[in-house]
Design a protein around this motif. Structure first.
Motif, mmCIF file in Angstrom:
data_model
loop_
_atom_site.group_PDB
_atom_site.id
_atom_site.type_symbol
_atom_site.label_atom_id
_atom_site.label_comp_id
_atom_site.label_asym_id
_atom_site.label_seq_id
_atom_site.Cartn_x
_atom_site.Cartn_y
_atom_site.Cartn_z
ATOM 1 N N LYS A 223 -5.739 13.071 28.967
ATOM 2 C CA LYS A 223 -6.757 12.116 29.405
ATOM 3 C C LYS A 223 -7.809 11.907 28.317
ATOM 4 N N GLU A 224 -8.307 13.006 27.733
ATOM 5 C CA GLU A 224 -9.313 12.891 26.685
ATOM 6 C C GLU A 224 -8.732 12.201 25.444
ATOM 7 N N GLU A 225 -7.485 12.515 25.126
ATOM 8 C CA GLU A 225 -6.846 11.900 23.964
ATOM 9 C C GLU A 225 -6.615 10.409 24.198
ATOM 10 N N TYR A 226 -6.318 10.034 25.427
ATOM 11 C CA TYR A 226 -6.162 8.613 25.747
ATOM 12 C C TYR A 226 -7.508 7.892 25.622
ATOM 13 N N ASP A 227 -8.572 8.499 26.124
ATOM 14 C CA ASP A 227 -9.908 7.894 26.005
ATOM 15 C C ASP A 227 -10.284 7.701 24.538
ATOM 16 N N SER A 228 -9.960 8.708 23.718
ATOM 17 C CA SER A 228 -10.241 8.610 22.284
ATOM 18 C C SER A 228 -9.402 7.502 21.645
ATOM 19 N N PHE A 229 -8.160 7.348 22.104
ATOM 20 C CA PHE A 229 -7.277 6.295 21.614
ATOM 21 C C PHE A 229 -7.859 4.916 21.922
ATOM 22 N N ILE A 230 -8.367 4.740 23.144
ATOM 23 C CA ILE A 230 -8.978 3.462 23.523
ATOM 24 C C ILE A 230 -10.184 3.162 22.637
ATOM 25 N N ASP A 231 -11.020 4.166 22.408
ATOM 26 C CA ASP A 231 -12.183 3.978 21.530
ATOM 27 C C ASP A 231 -11.742 3.577 20.119
ATOM 28 N N SER A 232 -10.694 4.217 19.625
ATOM 29 C CA SER A 232 -10.200 3.915 18.282
ATOM 30 C C SER A 232 -9.621 2.504 18.204
ATOM 31 N N LEU A 233 -8.927 2.073 19.271
ATOM 32 C CA LEU A 233 -8.406 0.706 19.298
ATOM 33 C C LEU A 233 -9.542 -0.309 19.219
ATOM 34 N N LYS A 234 -10.610 -0.045 19.960
ATOM 35 C CA LYS A 234 -11.755 -0.961 19.947
ATOM 36 C C LYS A 234 -12.393 -1.026 18.561
ATOM 37 N N LYS A 235 -12.526 0.124 17.901
ATOM 38 C CA LYS A 235 -13.113 0.153 16.565
ATOM 39 C C LYS A 235 -12.235 -0.586 15.559
ATOM 40 N N SER A 236 -10.923 -0.438 15.709
ATOM 41 C CA SER A 236 -10.012 -1.067 14.748
ATOM 42 C C SER A 236 -9.900 -2.563 14.946
ATOM 43 N N ASN A 237 -10.330 -3.051 16.108
ATOM 44 C CA ASN A 237 -10.185 -4.474 16.423
ATOM 45 C C ASN A 237 -11.523 -5.070 16.855
ATOM 46 N N THR A 238 -12.555 -4.763 16.088
ATOM 47 C CA THR A 238 -13.903 -5.224 16.437
ATOM 48 C C THR A 238 -14.015 -6.744 16.468
ATOM 49 N N HIS A 239 -13.210 -7.425 15.660
ATOM 50 C CA HIS A 239 -13.266 -8.893 15.620
ATOM 51 C C HIS A 239 -12.283 -9.533 16.603
ATOM 52 N N GLY A 240 -11.473 -8.702 17.257
ATOM 53 C CA GLY A 240 -10.542 -9.229 18.252
ATOM 54 C C GLY A 240 -9.412 -10.054 17.698
ATOM 55 N N ASP A 241 -9.079 -9.876 16.400
ATOM 56 C CA ASP A 241 -8.053 -10.715 15.794
ATOM 57 C C ASP A 241 -6.644 -10.161 15.962
ATOM 58 N N ASP A 242 -6.507 -8.908 16.417
ATOM 59 C CA ASP A 242 -5.178 -8.353 16.687
ATOM 60 C C ASP A 242 -4.830 -8.613 18.147
ATOM 61 N N GLU A 243 -3.935 -9.556 18.356
ATOM 62 C CA GLU A 243 -3.612 -10.005 19.710
ATOM 63 C C GLU A 243 -2.996 -8.889 20.548
ATOM 64 N N ILE A 244 -2.150 -8.059 19.955
ATOM 65 C CA ILE A 244 -1.476 -6.981 20.686
ATOM 66 C C ILE A 244 -2.486 -5.969 21.204
ATOM 67 N N ILE A 245 -3.416 -5.561 20.343
ATOM 68 C CA ILE A 245 -4.457 -4.619 20.762
ATOM 69 C C ILE A 245 -5.342 -5.244 21.829
#
Length: 302
Positions: A223-245
Motif C-alpha cells: 500500500k505504501e509503495e503504491y502511494d509512493s508510485f502514484i506520487d512519482s507518476l504525478k511528479k514525472s507528468n507535471t505538465h500532463g503530456d504523457d497520456e498513459i500516465i
C-alpha cells in the motif's frame, strides 16, 4: 609648436588607453567570482534536476532494476556527467545491468536513453529485447487489451527445465487482477518483485512493440509503495503530456490499493519453481529476463 601638440595628444591617448586597460582588468577581476558563482549555481541546479529525474524514472519504469550508486563525474562550472550503476536482484543473486552516463549543463539535462532503452533482436523465428551493455535478455510484458493475432511468448516450459539457475520472469495476465487475487495465484516459493500497472496499447500485429511499461517495486508494504508510485507518476507528468500516465491517474483517482487492477508481475525464483505456473489460464504471456547460475556460496532467497 605642432610637434609639441602632437606629442601631448599622443601622451594623452596613451594615458587614456592605459586607464581603459586597467579599468577593464579590474572589472574582469571583479566579475570573475560572480560569473564563477553564477555558473556553479546553474550547474548544481541542473545536476540535482538530473539526479532526481533518473531516480524518478527508476521508481516508475524500470522493472526489477535497482540503482546501486549514482555519482557526479567530470563536473565543472559549465556542467558534467552523472554515472548511474545499476543491477538486478534475481532471488538473492545480483546481476550486472547497463550503466548510464547522462549529462547536464547550465540550461539542459540529457538522460542516457541510448542505454536506457533496450536493443531489439529479430529474425524469422525470434524477437526479443536485450540490455545493450550486458547483452542479457530483457523480460517483455504484454498488455491484456492487445488482441492482435501473433504469438505471445510463454517461456515457462523452457525456464522450468533449466537446472541449478535462478531467473526473473515477466508474467502478463489475461485480464487485470487485484493484488489479493494475484497473491492467491502465485506459489509461495516465488518472489513477486515488481507490479506492472500500465503501458501504451501499441499495434503489435507484427510482434511486440518496444514501449515503456509503468509499475513499481514490491517489498514489505504494497500500500505504501503504491502511494509512493502514484506520487512519482504525478511528479514525472507535471505538465500532463504523457497520456498513459494521465489516464491511469484519472481512472484510479479515488481507489484504494486493494481496488486497483494490476496487469502483470515480475517474478524471481529458482527455475524449477516456475513449473507450477505452466498452463495456468490467468497467464497470457511469460517472458524470461536475466538468469544466474546457482553457486554453493550464495543461497537463493527462496
Amino acid at each position: 609648436m605642432d610637434n609639441s601638440l602632437n606629442g601631448a595628444l599622443k601622451k594623452a591617448k596613451r594615458k587614456q588607453l592605459l586607464k581603459i586597460i586597467i579599468t577593464s582588468i579590474i572589472v574582469v577581476l571583479l566579475l570573475l567570482p560572480i560569473l564563477y558563482k553564477t555558473g556553479n549555481y546553474f550547474a548544481v541546479k541542473s545536476s540535482q534536476k538530473l539526479h532526481d529525474r533518473l531516480f524518478l524514472h527508476n521508481a516508475i519504469a524500470e522493472p526489477n532494476i535497482q540503482i546501486d550508486s549514482q555519482v557526479t563525474s567530470n563536473s565543472s562550472t559549465f556542467g558534467g556527467n552523472i554515472v548511474t550503476n545499476r543491477s538486478k536482484n534475481i532471488n538473492g543473486y545480483l546481476v550486472q545491468w547497463s550503466t548510464l552516463t547522462s549529462s547536464y549543463d547550465w540550461l539542459s539535462i540529457k538522460i542516457d536513453y541510448n542505454e536506457l532503452i533496450p536493443g531489439s533482436y529479430s529474425s524469422d523465428t525470434e524477437f526479443y529485447e536485450y540490455d545493450k551493455q550486458t547483452k542479457k535478455k530483457v523480460a517483455t510484458f504484454y498488455h491484456p487489451s492487445i488482441q492482435e493475432d501473433y504469438s505471445v511468448e510463454n517461456e515457462l516450459g523452457e525456464i522450468s527445465q533449466m537446472e541449478n539457475y535462478v531467473a526473473e520472469v515477466a508474467i502478463s495476465f489475461n485480464k487485470p487482477y487485484t493484488f489479493k487475487e494475484i497473491q492467491s495465484k502465485i506459489p509461495d516459493n516465488l518472489n513477486i518483485v515488481w507490479l506492472y500497472m500500465t503501458s501504451p496499447i501499441a499495434n503489435e500485429s507484427n510482434g511486440p512493440s518496444v514501449v515503456p511499461v509503468y509499475g513499481f517495486s514490491l517489498s514489505d508494504s504494497p500500500k505504501e509503495e503504491y502511494d509512493s508510485f502514484i506520487d512519482s507518476l504525478k511528479k514525472s507528468n507535471t505538465h500532463g503530456d504523457d497520456e498513459i500516465i494521465r489516464e491511469f491517474l484519472n481512472s484510479n483517482k479515488n481507489k484504494q490499493f486493494d481496488e486497483v487492477k494490476i496487469l502483470g508481475v515480475m517474478l524471481t525464483g529458482q527455475t524449477q519453481n516456475f513449473k507450477a505456473l505452466e498452463n495456468q489460464e490467468f497467464i497470457r504471456g511469460a517472458s524470461v529476463g536475466a538468469t544466474a547460475q546457482i553457486v554453493p556460496y550464495i543461497k537463493p532467497e527462496k
